[in-house]
Design a protein around this motif. Sequence first.
Motif, mmCIF file in Angstrom:
data_model
loop_
_atom_site.group_PDB
_atom_site.id
_atom_site.type_symbol
_atom_site.label_atom_id
_atom_site.label_comp_id
_atom_site.label_asym_id
_atom_site.label_seq_id
_atom_site.Cartn_x
_atom_site.Cartn_y
_atom_site.Cartn_z
ATOM 1 N N GLY A 8 0.344 -35.777 29.334
ATOM 2 C CA GLY A 8 1.579 -36.259 28.819
ATOM 3 C C GLY A 8 2.313 -37.395 29.724
ATOM 4 N N PRO A 9 3.352 -37.972 29.037
ATOM 5 C CA PRO A 9 4.096 -37.577 27.863
ATOM 6 C C PRO A 9 3.471 -37.840 26.745
ATOM 7 C CG PRO A 9 5.251 -39.163 29.178
ATOM 8 C CD PRO A 9 3.911 -38.946 29.748
ATOM 9 N N PHE A 10 3.446 -37.187 25.574
ATOM 10 C CA PHE A 10 2.943 -37.403 24.416
ATOM 11 C C PHE A 10 4.077 -37.829 23.261
ATOM 12 C CE2 PHE A 10 -0.571 -34.954 26.169
ATOM 13 C CZ PHE A 10 -1.580 -35.935 26.237
ATOM 14 N N GLU A 11 3.784 -38.511 22.118
ATOM 15 C CA GLU A 11 4.642 -38.324 21.179
ATOM 16 C C GLU A 11 4.464 -37.194 20.240
ATOM 17 O OE1 GLU A 11 7.218 -40.907 20.277
ATOM 18 O OE2 GLU A 11 7.033 -41.826 22.233
ATOM 19 N N LEU A 12 5.228 -36.859 19.465
ATOM 20 C CA LEU A 12 5.111 -35.661 18.682
ATOM 21 C C LEU A 12 3.869 -36.005 17.839
ATOM 22 C CD1 LEU A 12 6.387 -32.870 17.879
ATOM 23 C CD2 LEU A 12 7.601 -33.959 16.084
ATOM 24 N N GLU A 13 3.554 -37.027 17.219
ATOM 25 C CA GLU A 13 2.421 -37.344 16.175
ATOM 26 C C GLU A 13 1.252 -37.280 16.937
ATOM 27 O OE1 GLU A 13 5.486 -39.213 16.116
ATOM 28 O OE2 GLU A 13 6.121 -38.188 14.585
ATOM 29 N N GLU A 14 1.343 -37.579 18.469
ATOM 30 C CA GLU A 14 0.081 -37.782 19.171
ATOM 31 C C GLU A 14 -0.529 -36.121 19.513
ATOM 32 O OE1 GLU A 14 0.880 -41.836 21.167
ATOM 33 O OE2 GLU A 14 1.670 -39.986 22.162
ATOM 34 N N LEU A 15 0.285 -35.148 19.500
ATOM 35 C CA LEU A 15 -0.010 -33.875 20.032
ATOM 36 C C LEU A 15 -1.272 -33.230 19.377
ATOM 37 C CD1 LEU A 15 3.347 -32.062 20.239
ATOM 38 C CD2 LEU A 15 2.023 -33.222 21.932
ATOM 39 N N PRO A 16 -1.571 -33.240 18.191
ATOM 40 C CA PRO A 16 -2.946 -32.638 17.684
ATOM 41 C C PRO A 16 -4.190 -33.584 18.344
ATOM 42 C CG PRO A 16 -1.314 -33.037 15.594
ATOM 43 C CD PRO A 16 -0.770 -33.527 16.885
ATOM 44 N N GLU A 17 -4.168 -34.885 18.507
ATOM 45 C CA GLU A 17 -5.051 -35.453 19.053
ATOM 46 C C GLU A 17 -5.397 -35.370 20.511
ATOM 47 O OE1 GLU A 17 -3.055 -37.144 16.885
ATOM 48 O OE2 GLU A 17 -4.362 -37.104 15.070
ATOM 49 N N ALA A 18 -4.148 -35.070 21.273
ATOM 50 C CA ALA A 18 -4.506 -34.760 22.766
ATOM 51 C C ALA A 18 -4.921 -33.313 22.736
ATOM 52 C CB ALA A 18 -3.052 -34.697 23.206
ATOM 53 N N GLY A 19 -5.017 -32.590 21.878
ATOM 54 C CA GLY A 19 -5.779 -31.059 22.254
ATOM 55 C C GLY A 19 -4.858 -30.106 22.027
ATOM 56 N N VAL A 20 -3.403 -30.250 21.616
ATOM 57 C CA VAL A 20 -2.360 -29.166 21.569
ATOM 58 C C VAL A 20 -2.833 -28.283 20.574
ATOM 59 C CG1 VAL A 20 -0.120 -28.789 21.419
ATOM 60 C CG2 VAL A 20 -0.768 -30.882 22.902
ATOM 61 N N ARG A 21 -2.842 -27.170 20.834
ATOM 62 C CA ARG A 21 -2.853 -25.977 19.985
ATOM 63 C C ARG A 21 -1.836 -25.154 19.868
ATOM 64 N NH1 ARG A 21 -5.975 -29.200 18.579
ATOM 65 N NH2 ARG A 21 -7.923 -29.660 18.914
ATOM 66 N N PRO A 22 -1.599 -23.920 18.827
ATOM 67 C CA PRO A 22 -0.458 -23.165 18.683
ATOM 68 C C PRO A 22 -0.362 -22.591 20.218
ATOM 69 C CG PRO A 22 -1.699 -23.316 16.663
ATOM 70 C CD PRO A 22 -2.390 -24.023 17.746
ATOM 71 N N SER A 23 -1.536 -22.241 20.892
ATOM 72 C CA SER A 23 -1.239 -21.292 22.082
ATOM 73 C C SER A 23 -0.956 -22.382 23.144
ATOM 74 C CB SER A 23 -2.685 -20.544 22.171
ATOM 75 O OG SER A 23 -3.664 -21.442 22.235
ATOM 76 N N THR A 24 -1.154 -23.570 23.126
ATOM 77 C CA THR A 24 -0.848 -24.397 24.335
ATOM 78 C C THR A 24 0.549 -24.309 24.548
ATOM 79 O OG1 THR A 24 -2.727 -25.891 23.280
ATOM 80 C CG2 THR A 24 -1.140 -26.699 25.003
ATOM 81 N N TYR A 25 0.785 -24.339 26.024
ATOM 82 C CA TYR A 25 2.246 -24.361 26.587
ATOM 83 C C TYR A 25 2.499 -25.808 26.619
ATOM 84 C CZ TYR A 25 2.365 -19.396 27.994
ATOM 85 O OH TYR A 25 2.424 -18.213 27.572
ATOM 86 N N ILE A 26 3.851 -26.109 26.100
ATOM 87 C CA ILE A 26 4.534 -27.340 26.158
ATOM 88 C C ILE A 26 5.840 -27.374 26.682
ATOM 89 C CG2 ILE A 26 3.258 -28.058 23.864
ATOM 90 C CD1 ILE A 26 5.794 -27.626 22.604
ATOM 91 N N TRP A 27 6.327 -28.616 27.122
ATOM 92 C CA TRP A 27 7.646 -28.695 27.581
ATOM 93 C C TRP A 27 8.240 -30.106 26.931
ATOM 94 C CZ3 TRP A 27 10.206 -32.128 30.439
ATOM 95 C CH2 TRP A 27 11.717 -31.878 30.673
ATOM 96 N N HIS A 28 9.624 -30.115 26.756
ATOM 97 C CA HIS A 28 10.243 -31.163 26.527
ATOM 98 C C HIS A 28 11.628 -31.351 26.888
ATOM 99 C CE1 HIS A 28 12.129 -29.638 22.819
ATOM 100 N NE2 HIS A 28 10.636 -29.229 22.397
ATOM 101 N N LYS A 29 12.331 -32.446 26.827
ATOM 102 C CA LYS A 29 13.938 -32.313 26.802
ATOM 103 C C LYS A 29 14.362 -31.472 26.109
ATOM 104 C CE LYS A 29 14.560 -36.924 28.648
ATOM 105 N NZ LYS A 29 15.080 -38.032 28.591
#
Length: 183
Positions: A8-29
């Motif tokens: 990352g960093p990724f925009e919110l709309e880019e998360l599915p294409e980046a491979g983020v799934r419901p079980s993926t850990y994420i962090w943001h401000k």
Amino acid sequence: MIEGERRGPFELEELPEAGVRPSTYIWHKGLDNWVKAEEDPDVCRLYRNRLYDLMHPTPKVPEINVSANPYKVMPDQKSGPTPTRFDRYLQESGETLPTIDEISSKENKSEPPVSMIGYAWLVTILCFFPTGIVALVYAYRTIRVWKEGNHELAHDYSRQAKMWTGITFFIGFIAYALFFAFV
């Protein structure tokens, strides 16, 4: 974290294409620690909207060849109107239908309009009082405005009086029908 790596960093709309799934850990401000994507309301909303869009696809409107279509198509329209036999007749004959302005301009404004006072009183008393009052108001305005010399407005008020007289009659008709159906 995707496959054990920070990306990352990724925009919110880019998360599915980046491979983020419901079980993926994420962090943001705004977050103290890493959380699963399914626990973040913004990510959940994004995936919910994407699922809805997948389950309810917008039908694609076929493009049409405007030069082959004899009917006018507005620039913002994707397809033209469905032609009827009457439309084809008008196009082949070259005739046109008059506009509302042309119809109203053909009315003889030099003669007084039809007075609807009698009919308005009748439907007010016999049919439905509230809309009958509206018909009466327009009927009386028709006469007053005609006497003042505003002939065009008098004809407009006459049309309104006719319309409200008809509405009152049909509401009364329906009310009587329902009354006798249940009695």
